[in-house]
Design a protein around this motif. Structure first.
Motif, mmCIF file in Angstrom:
data_model
loop_
_atom_site.group_PDB
_atom_site.id
_atom_site.type_symbol
_atom_site.label_atom_id
_atom_site.label_comp_id
_atom_site.label_asym_id
_atom_site.label_seq_id
_atom_site.Cartn_x
_atom_site.Cartn_y
_atom_site.Cartn_z
ATOM 1 N N VAL A 34 -2.670 -1.853 -9.491
ATOM 2 C CA VAL A 34 -4.015 -1.283 -9.534
ATOM 3 C C VAL A 34 -4.089 0.020 -8.742
ATOM 4 C CG1 VAL A 34 -6.414 -1.643 -8.927
ATOM 5 C CG2 VAL A 34 -5.081 -3.516 -9.852
ATOM 6 N N SER A 35 -3.624 -0.024 -7.474
ATOM 7 C CA SER A 35 -3.943 1.136 -6.640
ATOM 8 C C SER A 35 -3.029 2.314 -6.920
ATOM 9 C CB SER A 35 -3.966 0.759 -5.166
ATOM 10 O OG SER A 35 -2.704 0.407 -4.732
ATOM 11 N N ALA A 36 -1.825 2.086 -7.490
ATOM 12 C CA ALA A 36 -0.987 3.238 -7.853
ATOM 13 C C ALA A 36 -1.730 4.113 -8.858
ATOM 14 C CB ALA A 36 0.344 2.767 -8.434
ATOM 15 N N PHE A 37 -2.475 3.487 -9.777
ATOM 16 C CA PHE A 37 -3.219 4.277 -10.761
ATOM 17 C C PHE A 37 -4.362 5.040 -10.101
ATOM 18 C CE2 PHE A 37 -1.156 1.381 -13.786
ATOM 19 C CZ PHE A 37 -0.695 2.317 -14.691
ATOM 20 N N GLY A 38 -4.956 4.441 -9.056
ATOM 21 C CA GLY A 38 -5.989 5.155 -8.316
ATOM 22 C C GLY A 38 -5.424 6.408 -7.657
ATOM 23 N N TRP A 39 -4.241 6.256 -7.019
ATOM 24 C CA TRP A 39 -3.599 7.421 -6.397
ATOM 25 C C TRP A 39 -3.229 8.442 -7.441
ATOM 26 C CZ3 TRP A 39 -4.705 7.805 -1.684
ATOM 27 C CH2 TRP A 39 -4.716 6.698 -0.826
ATOM 28 N N LEU A 40 -2.787 7.963 -8.613
ATOM 29 C CA LEU A 40 -2.420 8.883 -9.695
ATOM 30 C C LEU A 40 -3.605 9.786 -10.025
ATOM 31 C CD1 LEU A 40 -0.472 7.936 -12.873
ATOM 32 C CD2 LEU A 40 -2.493 9.292 -13.097
ATOM 33 N N ILE A 41 -4.797 9.187 -10.178
ATOM 34 C CA ILE A 41 -5.973 9.972 -10.556
ATOM 35 C C ILE A 41 -6.290 11.025 -9.503
ATOM 36 C CG2 ILE A 41 -8.457 9.849 -10.946
ATOM 37 C CD1 ILE A 41 -8.040 7.151 -12.213
ATOM 38 N N SER A 42 -6.305 10.596 -8.211
ATOM 39 C CA SER A 42 -6.714 11.572 -7.189
ATOM 40 C C SER A 42 -5.647 12.646 -7.004
ATOM 41 C CB SER A 42 -7.040 10.863 -5.878
ATOM 42 O OG SER A 42 -5.926 10.166 -5.417
ATOM 43 N N THR A 86 0.833 -1.206 0.000
ATOM 44 C CA THR A 86 0.000 0.000 0.000
ATOM 45 C C THR A 86 0.866 1.253 0.000
ATOM 46 O OG1 THR A 86 -1.574 -1.229 1.333
ATOM 47 C CG2 THR A 86 -1.919 1.118 1.185
ATOM 48 N N VAL A 87 1.902 1.260 0.857
ATOM 49 C CA VAL A 87 2.758 2.444 0.936
ATOM 50 C C VAL A 87 3.510 2.658 -0.379
ATOM 51 C CG1 VAL A 87 4.745 3.446 2.109
ATOM 52 C CG2 VAL A 87 2.973 2.300 3.429
ATOM 53 N N LEU A 88 4.033 1.570 -0.968
ATOM 54 C CA LEU A 88 4.754 1.686 -2.236
ATOM 55 C C LEU A 88 3.844 2.242 -3.327
ATOM 56 C CD1 LEU A 88 7.029 -1.431 -2.693
ATOM 57 C CD2 LEU A 88 7.645 0.977 -2.879
ATOM 58 N N ALA A 89 2.624 1.687 -3.404
ATOM 59 C CA ALA A 89 1.677 2.137 -4.422
ATOM 60 C C ALA A 89 1.383 3.615 -4.238
ATOM 61 C CB ALA A 89 0.381 1.332 -4.338
ATOM 62 N N TRP A 90 1.255 4.026 -2.981
ATOM 63 C CA TRP A 90 0.956 5.425 -2.687
ATOM 64 C C TRP A 90 2.082 6.337 -3.169
ATOM 65 C CZ3 TRP A 90 3.066 9.210 0.569
ATOM 66 C CH2 TRP A 90 2.248 10.310 0.820
ATOM 67 N N ILE A 91 3.336 5.957 -2.839
ATOM 68 C CA ILE A 91 4.475 6.792 -3.233
ATOM 69 C C ILE A 91 4.532 6.927 -4.760
ATOM 70 C CG2 ILE A 91 6.990 6.932 -3.248
ATOM 71 C CD1 ILE A 91 6.945 5.558 -0.504
ATOM 72 N N ILE A 92 4.424 5.783 -5.449
ATOM 73 C CA ILE A 92 4.494 5.814 -6.912
ATOM 74 C C ILE A 92 3.357 6.662 -7.477
ATOM 75 C CG2 ILE A 92 4.357 4.408 -8.995
ATOM 76 C CD1 ILE A 92 5.495 2.096 -7.320
ATOM 77 N N GLY A 93 2.138 6.421 -6.960
ATOM 78 C CA GLY A 93 0.969 7.106 -7.502
ATOM 79 C C GLY A 93 1.013 8.604 -7.287
ATOM 80 N N VAL A 94 1.446 9.035 -6.089
ATOM 81 C CA VAL A 94 1.469 10.473 -5.799
ATOM 82 C C VAL A 94 2.492 11.185 -6.681
ATOM 83 C CG1 VAL A 94 2.108 12.160 -4.056
ATOM 84 C CG2 VAL A 94 0.565 10.315 -3.467
#
Lengths: 302, 338
Positions: free
Chosen positions: B214-222, B122-130
């Motif tokens: 999946v969730s990195a793209f979600g963070w990217l959008i927001s 979750t944390v990795l996905a968040w960092i990448i996405g942001v």
């Protein structure tokens, strides 16, 4: 009389033209609608296609064909370890998934719309109670609860749809409530109140029209949510075998080690169909937003 | 000011306790009132498994005895009081899965695996996405932005478990790059050395990847939508007019301001860790809480099922409380709304 019929025909043609224009005004809406239409047609005409391809025999009948045939012209996705045509199975699964999604999503949207309308329009204490219930269901982890219910209670199509709807209605309730709150303050509603329309008339004649795009967005969110939840249940082997949805096929394939034995199409085909369905519904959602909320386009520069 | 802080904190904590208590109560009655008799099913399952034939009287006596062990012979309100008392002692009662072992032991054994794998992912996905979201916001309105945004819209809609299936199929079966099952190689025993840690990472890659993709793209959008509103602000125009370097504007002005709302989002999704990813663990037979729940559901092990549901409610509500408590540090205005 004659002019009346031609009027009706003209207005229908006009309506179709206008909705086509709406469709064309956003690429995402167009692509999403075409994709969804293809998937719906595949699902709706499944009985016809299957009875034509299998010569009237049931697609779930065991040993209909030789086992483990590779994909060929006759069996585009091959056959499985029990001698069934995989394409036929997947199409049946698609039809049941769409059915469950439509029934459950429809019920969820209905509940959500009624609760959102009540909370938004009446306001006050009723709003406070309904809103905290909505937020409560939204925040609580519902998947394990849902799994527990389905594990304990014997389900049929209607029951499983209602159960899914109970956990997915808050999404549309929240959208509808926010929209009602904003519509309520518009001048034309004030005007309607002055002209002595009662509350029921105002809700159905004046507010409901403005809610329709939001109800559609809520519906497609609910359908996505219900199908995702249903698939998750079925993947770990819960739920009745009489409703062979795509999730059921996936769960069955996983327990029989389809991947390890090389029946790739048995897993790939349902997964790809589900993903295309979710993507098409989401594109439609974003597209509807672009069309009905043009301000958004300016702000976010989409 | 100080009074307001105290009032705000008391209100948040009180709401938390009330909601927690209510939801625990609802879950308890919910699971008890669902039709079906798990104990009878459990006893007949055990008898079948060990090939044990019993006379009807012995059978009824066994069922009665098990009901006593599980505390089901009393009426439901006594059961409820018992449940609350034992919950305070952190005791969930015996499990079916592994009979005399209490459920909480099974859950506590599974928990570190879930937290380690899913927390990290979750944390990795968040960092990448942001970071990606900020970069995409910077090139907003271009073809690249449109294409990336559409890809993100599609990718973020794929459920984690379907992504997991694709990854298993591609990287474990077609090309045997990563193992398909388990948390570490079965030939190793858990200990702290390089070989074991490497095995952990190799086994964790695919489950983590199915979540990150999946969730990195979600963070990217927001993040993109937050960052775009920031880029439109006047102080950014000033920064550009001052001739600051592009990287500096991006990191100091855009990213930092976009970070605040995203941090609260991260806290929320960390709370949902135990909830969201059951199926990914199940697909990879990862020994976490998700796999435990699936196994427990298979034998209707209600003590374990109830324990996992309570645990996920507890984590989500606690994450929510922490967010409420930390929020005034970010936005002091909310103190005045109490």
């Amino acid at each position: 009389m004659k002019s009346k019929i031609s009027d009706i025909v003209l207005s229908i043609v006009d309506g179709i033209q206008r909705s086509l224009k709406t469709l064309r005004s956003s690429t995402r809406l167009t692509i999403g609608s075409i994709l969804l239409a293809i998937i719906l047609i595949l699902g709706i005409f499944e009985p016809l296609v299957n009875s034509y391809r299998l010569g009237g025999r049931s697609p779930v009948e065991l040993g209909l064909y030789e086992r483990a045939l590779p994909p060929s012209f006759e069996h585009p996705l091959g056959t499985d370890m029990l001698g069934r045509d995989i394409l036929a199975l997947v199409l049946v699964g698609l039809r049941y998934s769409l059915l469950v999604g439509a029934i459950a999503g429809g019920i969820a949207t209905l509940i959500g719309t009624v609760i959102g309308l009540l909370a938004g329009y009446i306001g006050g204490k009723i709003d406070a109670v309904l809103n905290s219930i909505t937020n409560g269901v939204l925040i609580l982890p519902t998947l394990p609860l849902l799994m527990a219910i389905v594990a304990y209670v014997r389900m049929n199509m209607v029951l499983i749809s209602i159960t899914l709807a109970i956990f997915t209605w808050p999404w549309s309730a929240r959208t509808i409530r926010a929209q009602v709150l904003s519509l309520k303050e518009r001048p034309y509603i004030e005007l309607a109140k002055v002209t002595n329309l009662n509350d029921i008339e105002i809700v159905f004649k004046e507010i409901f029209v403005g809610l329709i795009p939001y109800i559609m967005v809520g519906l497609s969110f609910s359908v996505i949510g219900c199908i995702i939840a249903e698939t998750s249940l079925r993947m770990i082997g819960l739920g009745p075998a009489e409703i062979p949805t795509l999730g059921f096929i996936l769960g069955w394939a996983m327990t029989y080690g389809a991947l390890a034995q090389g029946y790739y199409t048995l897993v790939l085909a349902p997964a790809i169909l589900l993903i295309l369905l979710f993507i098409s519904l989401n594109l439609i959602n974003v597209g509807l937003d672009e069309v009905f909320n043009p301000r958004l386009k300016k702000i976010t520069g989409l | 000011m100080r009074r307001k802080v105290i009032l705000y904190v008391t209100k948040a904590v009180l709401t938390y306790i009330i909601v927690l208590f209510t939801s625990f109560t609802i879950v308890f009655f919910f699971l008890r009132l669902i039709p079906g008799d798990p104990v009878t099913r459990f006893v007949s399952l055990m008898m079948r498994r060990f090939g044990y034939e019993a006379a009807p009287e012995t059978y009824t006596a066994t069922v009665e005895e098990f009901k006593r062990v599980f505390g089901l012979d009393k009426d439901i309100f006594t059961q409820y009081l018992c449940f609350l008392r034992e919950l305070l002692r952190f005791n969930l009662g015996p499990s079916f899965l592994n009979f005399p072992t209490p459920s909480q032991v099974l859950i506590v054994r599974a928990l570190p695996w879930s937290i380690g794998l899913l927390g990290m992912a979750t944390v990795l996905a968040w960092i990448i996405g942001v970071i990606a979201g900020t970069l995409v916001a910077w090139v907003r309105g271009t073809k690249l932005d449109h294409v990336l945004f559409t890809i993100a819209l599609c990718m973020s809609q794929i459920p984690y478990y379907l992504m997991a299936l694709f990854l298993v199929l591609g990287l474990a079966y077609t090309f045997a790059v990563f193992p398909a099952r388990g948390a570490y190689s079965p030939t190793l025993s858990p200990r702290l050395d390089l070989q074991f840690i490497l095995s952990l990472i190799r086994h964790g890659t695919l489950p983590a990847l199915s979540l990150i993709l999946v969730s990195a793209f979600g963070w990217l959008i927001s993040t993109r939508s937050v960052a775009i509103t920031i880029i439109g602000e006047d102080y950014l125009r000033l920064a550009r007019a001052k001739g600051l370097k592009r990287m500096r504007i991006l990191s100091r002005y855009v990213l930092r301001n976009a970070l605040l709302p995203q941090v609260t989002g991260l806290a929320m999704s960390l709370g949902f860790i135990v909830n969201g990813f059951y199926l990914v663990e199940w697909i990879f037979s990862y020994p976490g809480v998700g796999t435990l729940l699936a196994l427990a559901l298979g034998v209707l092990d209600y003590n374990t099922i109830q324990g996992i549901i309570l645990l996920s409610m507890f984590t989500v509500l606690t994450a929510n409380l922490l967010m409420d408590l930390l929020y005034p540090l970010v936005d002091p205005r909310c103190l005045h709304e109490v």
